[in-house]
Design a protein around this motif. Structure first.
Motif, PDB file in Angstrom:
ATOM      1  N   LEU A 170      39.226  34.408  40.713  1.00  0.00           N
ATOM      2  CA  LEU A 170      38.784  34.437  39.327  1.00  0.00           C
ATOM      3  C   LEU A 170      37.398  33.832  39.172  1.00  0.00           C
ATOM      4  O   LEU A 170      36.596  34.302  38.366  1.00  0.00           O
ATOM      5  N   TRP A 203      37.295  37.476  34.678  1.00  0.00           N
ATOM      6  CA  TRP A 203      38.456  38.207  34.167  1.00  0.00           C
ATOM      7  C   TRP A 203      38.232  39.713  34.166  1.00  0.00           C
ATOM      8  O   TRP A 203      39.151  40.489  34.423  1.00  0.00           O
ATOM      9  N   THR A 204      37.007  40.152  33.897  1.00  0.00           N
ATOM     10  CA  THR A 204      36.764  41.592  33.871  1.00  0.00           C
ATOM     11  C   THR A 204      36.894  42.205  35.267  1.00  0.00           C
ATOM     12  O   THR A 204      37.413  43.312  35.413  1.00  0.00           O
TER      13      THR A 204
END
Length: 93
Positions: A63, A68-69
């Protein structure tokens, strides 16, 4: 030929074999058994998830590097939604 090159070539060959074999196996599973698309996708990602759990437990899901994308793009592009879409298409093939 160096040993790193040979190892990389073997890894590429294994990856291509697994991906190509998956299409054949899911089509065979859909036509010759009572399993449907959701069952086969659950088997695929359930077994892979259990096998990868110790690695993710130790290293995390990247992460911090992907954000997150990035994690979401990988999950949607190569994860269960992709398997369900391909399986649904193979029902009619």
């Amino acid at each position: 030929m160096s040993s790193r090159f040979a190892l990389g070539a073997l890894c590429i060959l294994g990856t291509v074999t697994i991906w190509a074999g998956w299409y054949v196996v899911i089509r065979l599973g859909l036509t010759s058994s009572s399993l449907d698309v959701q069952d086969l996708a659950a088997l695929r990602f359930g077994v892979a998830g259990i096998l990868m759990l110790p690695v993710i437990w130790r290293r995390g899901i990247a992460l911090d590097r992907l954000g997150w994308t990035g994690v979401l793009a990988i999950a949607l592009g190569g994860g269960a939604p992709f398997a369900l879409l391909v399986g649904a298409g193979l029902v009619y093939a």
